[in-house]
Design an enzyme around this catalytic site. Structure first.
Site, PDB file in Angstrom:
ATOM      1  N   HIS A  92       2.333  14.641   0.187  1.00 46.76           N
ATOM      2  CA  HIS A  92       1.751  15.535  -0.083  1.00 46.76           C
ATOM      3  C   HIS A  92       3.236  17.112  -0.194  1.00 46.76           C
ATOM      4  O   HIS A  92       3.476  17.311   0.526  1.00 46.76           O
ATOM      5  CB  HIS A  92       0.696  15.630   1.135  1.00 46.76           C
ATOM      6  N   GLY A 108      -2.542  12.065   4.879  1.00 46.76           N
ATOM      7  CA  GLY A 108      -1.057  11.391   5.034  1.00 46.76           C
ATOM      8  C   GLY A 108      -0.479  11.697   5.484  1.00 46.76           C
ATOM      9  O   GLY A 108       0.283  13.240   5.758  1.00 46.76           O
ATOM     10  N   HIS A 167     -10.525   0.475   2.458  1.00 45.97           N
ATOM     11  CA  HIS A 167     -10.585   1.285   2.965  1.00 45.97           C
ATOM     12  C   HIS A 167     -11.543   1.770   3.710  1.00 45.97           C
ATOM     13  O   HIS A 167     -13.016   2.166   3.027  1.00 45.97           O
ATOM     14  CB  HIS A 167     -10.431   2.658   2.275  1.00 45.97           C
ATOM     15  N   HIS A 181       1.044  -1.069   0.064  1.00 42.60           N
ATOM     16  CA  HIS A 181      -0.163   0.034  -0.606  1.00 42.60           C
ATOM     17  C   HIS A 181       0.813   1.298   0.550  1.00 42.60           C
ATOM     18  O   HIS A 181       1.436   1.850   1.008  1.00 42.60           O
ATOM     19  CB  HIS A 181      -0.672   0.078   1.093  1.00 42.60           C
ATOM     20  N   ASN A 219      -5.522   9.471   7.585  1.00 45.84           N
ATOM     21  CA  ASN A 219      -7.164   8.683   7.968  1.00 45.84           C
ATOM     22  C   ASN A 219      -6.432   7.247   7.407  1.00 45.84           C
ATOM     23  O   ASN A 219      -5.800   6.793   6.488  1.00 45.84           O
ATOM     24  CB  ASN A 219      -7.719   9.135   6.224  1.00 45.84           C
ATOM     25  N   ASP A 239       0.862   2.606   3.560  1.00 48.96           N
ATOM     26  CA  ASP A 239       0.935   3.931   3.418  1.00 48.96           C
ATOM     27  C   ASP A 239       0.644   5.156   2.956  1.00 48.96           C
ATOM     28  O   ASP A 239       0.435   6.558   3.767  1.00 48.96           O
ATOM     29  CB  ASP A 239      -0.764   3.962   4.209  1.00 48.96           C
TER      30      ASP A 239
HETATM   31 ZN   LIG Z   1      -6.372   4.052   2.903  1.00 46.10          ZN
END
Ligand SMILES: [Zn+2]
Length: 422
Positions: free
Chosen positions: A304, A319, A173, A54, A273, A300
């Site tokens: 950004h 994130g 998710h 991920h 998240n 994850d």
């Molecule tokens: Zn997610």
């Protein structure tokens, strides 16, 4: 013919041995030529190259935050040799053409194998199924609307039914959009009230997981829970496994280490998240990763650009970075705590993720005839994390200023050196 001989590494943390790599494959060390390049790996641990189920590479569409090139360089620095790249790019990876495009860019620029994740629904809109069959023919096995929840029960049922034909996996998710909707950005509890931030209740995750595992049971399909963050979700996953339902799960490094208290200073770096959770959830996640209820670590990794992250907490993008520090966090939270040994790390960070994603040339044992995907780990070295030193294009690093292991000394992807610090 290029050869590399690595001597004295502790293979998966066990006995010391030699590894000879020729043409991208492990071969018999006794056959080393006289002019072979040598690396003395005494004191280091050899693990299979790590596999991330991920991550977000942001290309195409947001190359200012990350590219396939920069994201996979960060991956290699973290010991990864393969990554699953989520579909929420622009345009969304919801067609076979988009899959082929991402693979073509990766073939030119990547420092790790890049496996596109296909969207479950067109445009991640949650309504109409995407071209699941055509994407499967292009090599996709894992499908996810990650960033958004497939919240419509019937759409979820149809998606699970559809991917069964080619042994695909739906990765969810899990976030009920009514229980944790717009504005939800902090674990709902005493802290969200005190800080005045929108609450994201734990139950918003577990109700979706509970529904989905029942749909997976009914359809006989494979279902994977992305970034599990709550003790209640773990209870549901345990229940589902006990019934023989085909469910797997991942946990992020940040949910293993960081807690809700990181949000106290309103630093948007810690907005993620699902949100960071209180201690009791973190403890449950570590326990579940140790006992295999959660099979694997998924970073994850969510880079950004500063202009998306440098806002008031409630307005900033969700994130944080994860690829470079993932192994370090697992070492401090799991290995140092005696919850996983090195064989367990290989299982949770290489073998299991490759199995879940259907990769056949990754997450393999360090044996003659296998592809030379390898990371050499220094179990002692530590550093103070400096976000400026990241190989990612972005700087939203939640570990900035923190003392963490600095384990990765060499990463080989199919025999090719993709990171070296020795
Ligand atoms: Zn997610």
């Amino acid at each position: 013919m290029t050869e590399l001989l690595i001597t004295g590494a502790r293979l998966i943390g066990g006995d010391a041995g030699d590894l000879l790599i020729r043409d991208g494959v492990f071969v018999d060390p006794a056959s080393a030529g006289s002019d072979v390049e040598r690396i003395d790996a005494d004191g280091l641990i050899a693990l299979p190259g790590l596999v991330d189920t991920h991550c977000h590479l942001r290309e195409p569409g947001r190359e200012d935050a990350e590219t396939i090139e920069s994201g996979t360089r960060a991956a290699a620095r973290g010991g990864y040799t393969a990554v699953l790249a989520m579909a929420n790019v622009n345009p969304v990876t919801d067609t076979a053409e988009a899959v082929e495009h991402m693979k073509a860019v990766a073939a030119e620029t990547a420092s790790a194998a890049v496996h596109p994740v296909g969207a479950v629904t067109k445009g991640l809109a949650g309504e109409e199924l995407a071209e699941l069959g055509l994407m499967a023919r292009a090599g996709v096995r894992l499908f996810s609307d990650d960033g958004k929840c497939v919240h419509d029960s019937l759409v979820m049922r149809r998606a699970l039914e559809y991917v069964r034909a080619f042994d695909g996996v739906i990765a969810q998710h899990a976030q009920d959009p009514r229980l944790a909707g717009a504005g939800a950005c902090c674990h709902e509890g005493e802290i969200s009230g005190r800080l005045g931030l929108g609450g994201w209740p734990a139950v918003a995750e577990s109700v979706i997981v509970a529904r989905d595992v029942q749909l997976a049971e009914m359809t006989g399909s494979r279902y994977h829970v992305c970034h599990v963050s709550t003790a209640e979700s773990i209870d549901v996953i345990r229940w589902a496994k006990a019934r023989g339902i085909n469910v797997t799960a991942e946990v992020t490094p940040h949910h293993l280490l960081l807690t809700t208290s990181a949000v106290e200073g309103y630093d948007p770096t810690f907005k993620v998240n699902p949100p960071l959770r209180p201690d009791e959830h973190v403890e449950a996640l570590r326990e579940a990763l140790a006992d295999g209820t959660i099979e694997c670590v998924g970073t994850d990794h969510a880079p950004h650009a500063a202009h998306d992250k440098d806002h008031a907490f409630s307005d900033a993008a969700f994130g944080m970075l994860g690829l470079e520090a993932s192994l370090a966090v697992v070492m401090d939270t799991m290995v140092a705590e005696g919850r996983l040994d090195w064989a367990g790390v290989a299982e949770r960070m290489a073998y299991a993720p490759a199995r879940i994603a259907g990769l056949t040339d990754q997450g393999r044992p360090l044996e003659v005839g296998e592809p030379a995907n390898l990371v050499l780990v220094d179990p002692e070295r530590r550093r103070t994390v400096d976000r400026a030193a990241s190989l990612s294009k972005s700087r939203n690093n939640p570990y900035h200023g923190r003392d963490l292991p600095d384990p990765v000394r060499l990463t080989l992807w199919a025999g090719r050196t993709t990171f070296r610090d020795l």
